[in-house]
Structure formats: structure tokens, C-alpha cells
Design an enzyme around this catalytic site. Structure first.
Site, PDB file in Angstrom:
ATOM      1  N   GLU A   1      32.567  19.689  81.718  1.00 17.28           N
ATOM      2  CA  GLU A   1      33.364  19.636  80.491  1.00 17.28           C
ATOM      3  C   GLU A   1      33.850  21.050  80.224  1.00 17.28           C
ATOM      4  OE1 GLU A   1      34.288  17.011  79.199  1.00 17.28           O
ATOM      5  OE2 GLU A   1      32.856  15.473  79.775  1.00 17.28           O
TER       6      GLU A   1
ATOM      7  N   CYS B   1      36.569  23.629  71.700  1.00 17.61           N
ATOM      8  CA  CYS B   1      37.282  23.466  72.967  1.00 17.61           C
ATOM      9  C   CYS B   1      38.515  22.586  72.840  1.00 17.61           C
ATOM     10  CB  CYS B   1      36.347  22.900  74.030  1.00 17.61           C
ATOM     11  SG  CYS B   1      35.603  21.310  73.619  1.00 17.61           S
TER      12      CYS B   1
END
Length: 468
Positions: free
Chosen positions: A220, A254
Site C-alpha cells: 500500500e 496517503c
């Protein structure tokens, strides 16, 4: 802001840690639905019974308010854990599959089973949520787990290390704290799954280490998530939603908007609305409990460098002693400036005008696929962008909020990562789907394909297999 206390020295990593925990899986200890539910219950209690401690730790590490801790950290994990707890018995069941006529009589099914022992490496920006949300999936799947929290959020890491043994099965779940040397020692061992959340540079290191043992990974990563604001957009709504998404966790998210591309014809109007939205949501950000701080001095310096990529329209203030960077709108930014091409991970938002949506589409096709892409405009524009752009997620007139929808997969594509989780996908991610075929010994229908193949057998085979 009170300086963060240094993390205590980490004990050396046992070279047999992965093998020791794998025994909990191979022995059958973790396989029952009762064990899995008990761990998910323990994780839930660990959060709810120590809420004030988590609030304090996250405030120390990131300046997060209690409200932000509840919304963006604790609540998301609780939702995942409770959903998994309610459904794990059903998820564990074997699923029947229809066997072809040529194999009848026969029964086929797919049985989920634990992968083994998972190493889950978390980042510092959401050090609780991004550590424990994947753990939910691993525990529901019956895996043993090693958690490696970020050393850049030492208060949260230390609290997790202290609390986890009281709530989770120590024979199957461990927390290992420390820096890069500890991470390297962990990556040298053979795991059955590695789940890493963080930056692309370290992601490559993790992938390389996993390849030594052919260990499956989920990466990720990040990416400079773009926003398109079309001339057809409701600019006031767009501005309020963009500002909220950008300034959550002081931009250290993010999936936060990294930069805004806007139709040049509405650029000035959008800037006015963004200015008003910042004033409305953060009228006094320097003293507001709702506005966070940079995680470290090094990160503050890196973020502050991006101010040199343009001209501050709003904000631009930096207070290194307080790890504070003001909410900032940046104008006069070139398309190839680092503030646009790289992930800033801070509260600086470049505003870049383009000739129109066609220019935006052409630009996106030239650049790496982001973790998320957000667009504001009318239905025809959004329909087109959903079809012709590629990203881990796509937000139509909204940003960041997709992470709150349990049924949506969370993950990247290309340079922004691979693999996705949340909800049922987390269980599947940490499980092996074992294919099972059962065929009775009588009648022996497989004799049809046993050599020698006669003309009669050949004709039957062709009828069964080639003329479906």
C-alpha cells in the site's frame, strides 16, 4: 508543542520469531472460529477500554485532536473488527463449485485456510488505523501476526506493544518495535505474507526481501493524488470538500489531494472559494486543537521545501519549533514542479490551471497511476473521467471519504501499490483458497481417459470435452 519522547531501545529480534509463531497455525490453535472471534473481541476491547490512552499517544505523535483520533483512527478499525467478527463463521465455510460433466460423479469446493504467519508493517501517519485494520483481516483468516509499528510514531508504537499482550493471544500475535535495523531483521525471515504500508522507496526494499522467499506481498504505497475541478463544478461545495480532505491530519494522508488541476476559466473563482473554506474550517490553525502537526523536524523541512515551488496565495507560514506548517494554497506552480509530480504529504495545495478536461486527461495518461483521483463537475464529465482514467480509487465530487466505505477495496495500482483490503477482501487477502475435488472410487469413470485410447474412447472424449 511538547517534543516527543524518544522511543525506548528495541530488544533484538528473535531469528526464529516467524517460525515460532507459525507453530500456532500449524498446530491448529488459530483455526477455529472461536479463536478468531476471541482475538477480534480482544482487539475491540483494546481500543475501547483504553481510548484516552490512544488519544494521548496520537496527540503526542501527530498533534491529533481526540475527535480526529476517533473518526480517522479508532472508528475505522472498530467497524472492520465488528464486521469481521459478525461474519467470520460464514466466510470460513467451504464454497461448493460445480464439477464438469466429464468428471461426474464428483464434488468440488473451495475452502479458505490460513496462509500462516503475516508480517504487517505500518506507517506513521495513521499509526493505529493502518496497523490494526490489516490485522483484523489476518486474525479473521486465522493467521498468526507480527506487527511492526512505525518508530516515527513512538508513543503509539509503545502503547500498542504494552497493551497487545493483555488483549491478544501472545502465542500467535506479537508487536515488535524499533527502526530500520529491526525492520531489516524481520524482513530477513521467511513469512507467509507481508503487508506493507508506506512509501515507494521502502516498498521496493520490502518487495526485494519478500522475493528471496517467494513471499506474497501487499504494498500500500502512495502517489501524488490529483484533483480535477471542472468549469461545471459547484465550486463552493468542491472547495469545502477539498479543504477538509487536504487538511485532515495536516495533509499527512496517503489519499489526500496532492494538487488541484482546475479549468483555467474558473481558477480565480475556485481560489476564492478555497480561501473561504480554509478560513471557515481552520480560522486559527496555529492554536486550533483540530489542526495537526508534522510528524518530525525532518518531515517539516521536506514539506517546507515545497513552498519554493510556487507563490503562497494563502498561508505559507512555518514554525519549526512547533512542527507547524500553515494551510497553504500555492500558485504559479509549473507542471513539472516537485509539488505536483511528487507526494508532498503536508498541508500545501498547489493550484494549477489547465485549458480544460481534455488537457487533464492527456496529462494523467502520461503520469504514474495514483492511489486516488478526485474530480468535481457535472455527471457527463465525471462519467467520462471514471471511464478513461486509472487510479486505485475514484472520487466523484468527494475526496478521501471512500476509505470509510467498508465494501470498497482500498489499494493502489501500478506505482501506487498492489493488493487491496477492507471488509471481506481483508479476509480473502490473508487466506489461501484451497481447491478441493472429491470423486468416489466407484464407478470408475476416469477409465475413459486411461491409455490406451481406443477409437471408441476417442469419440466419447471428443463428444464430452470438445463439443460443449
Amino acid at each position: 508543542m511538547t517534543p516527543k519522547a524518544p522511543a525506548p531501545a528495541a530488544p533484538p529480534v528473535s531469528p526464529t520469531l516467524a517460525a515460532d509463531l507459525r507453530e500456532a497455525v500449524t498446530s491448529g490453535r488459530t483455526r477455529s472460529a472461536a479463536w478468531r472471534r476471541a482475538q477480534l473481541d480482544g482487539l475491540t476491547r483494546m481500543l475501547t477500554q483504553n481510548l484516552s490512552l490512544w488519544e494521548r499517544a496520537l496527540a503526542t505523535d501527530l498533534g491529533k485532536s481526540a475527535d480526529e483520533t476517533h473518526v480517522s483512527e479508532v472508528a475505522l478499525v472498530l467497524d472492520e473488527a465488528r464486521h469481521a467478527r459478525a461474519n467470520v463463521g460464514r466466510w470460513m465455510r467451504a464454497k461448493p463449485v460445480v464439477a464438469p460433466l466429464s468428471l461426474q460423479p464428483a464434488l468440488a469446493h473451495v475452502r479458505p485456510e490460513p496462509l500462516g504467519v503475516a508480517l504487517i508493517i505500518a506507517p506513521w501517519n495513521y499509526p493505529l488505523q493502518l496497523q490494526l485494520a490489516p490485522v483484523v483481516g489476518a486474525l479473521a483468516a486465522g493467521d498468526a501476526v507480527v506487527m511492526k509499528p512505525s518508530e516515527l510514531a513512538p508513543a503509539t508504537a509503545q502503547l500498542l506493544a504494552e497493551l497487545a499482550p493483555a488483549y491478544l493471544d501472545e502465542r500467535a500475535v506479537r508487536v515488535v518495535t524499533g527502526g530500520a535495523d529491526v525492520a531489516s531483521a524481520l524482513l530477513a525471515q521467511r513469512w507467509d505474507h507481508i503487508f506493507y504500508t508506506g512509501g515507494e522507496r521502502v516498498g521496493r526494499i520490502v518487495a526485494h526481501a519478500a522475493a528471496e522467499h517467494l513471499t506474497p506481498t501487499v504494498l500500500e504505497l502512495g502517489g501524488a493524488c490529483p484533483v480535477w475541478v471542472d468549469r461545471t463544478a459547484d465550486l463552493a461545495i468542491a472547495a469545502r470538500r477539498i479543504v477538509w480532505a487536504k487538511l485532515l491530519n495536516a495533509g499527512q494522508t496517503c489519499v489526500a489531494p496532492n494538487h488541484v488541476f482546475v479549468d483555467a476559466s474558473v481558477r480565480d473563482a475556485l481560489v476564492a472559494e478555497l480561501r473561504a473554506a480554509i478560513a471557515e474550517q481552520h480560522p486559527e490553525p496555529r492554536t486550533s486543537p483540530d489542526y495537526g502537526r508534522m510528524v518530525s523536524q525532518a518531515h517539516l523541512e521536506r514539506v517546507a521545501e515545497r513552498l519554493g515551488d510556487g507563490t503562497a496565495i494563502v498561508g505559507g507560514d512555518v514554525d519549526a519549533a512547533d512542527r507547524y506548517v500553515a494551510p497553504t494554497l500555492l500558485g504559479d506552480v509549473a507542471l513539472d514542479a516537485p509539488a505536483v509530480t511528487e507526494e508532498t504529504f503536508g498541508p500545501i495545495l498547489p493550484i494549477v490551471p489547465l485549458a480544460g478536461v481534455d488537457a487533464f486527461v492527456a496529462l494523467q495518461r502520461e503520469r504514474p497511476k495514483p492511489l486516488a483521483l478526485y474530480a468535481f463537475g457535472d455527471r457527463s464529465v465525471l462519467d467520462r473521467l471514471e471511464r478513461v482514467t486509472t487510479s486505485g480509487a475514484f472520487g466523484r465530487n468527494v475526496a478521501v471519504a471512500h476509505i470509510m466505505v467498508r465494501g470498497l477495496p482500498f489499494g493502489g495500482v501500478g506505482a501506487s501499490g498492489h493488493g487491496a483490503y477492507h471488509g471481506r477482501r481483508s479476509f480473502d487477502l490473508f487466506s489461501h483458497a484451497k481447491a478441493v475435488l472429491a470423486k468416489p472410487t466407484h464407478p470408475e469413470t476416469l477409465a475413459l481417459v486411461f491409455p490406451p485410447i481406443t477409437d471408441g474412447k476417442r469419440e466419447v472424449i471428443r463428444r464430452l470435452l470438445l463439443r460443449r
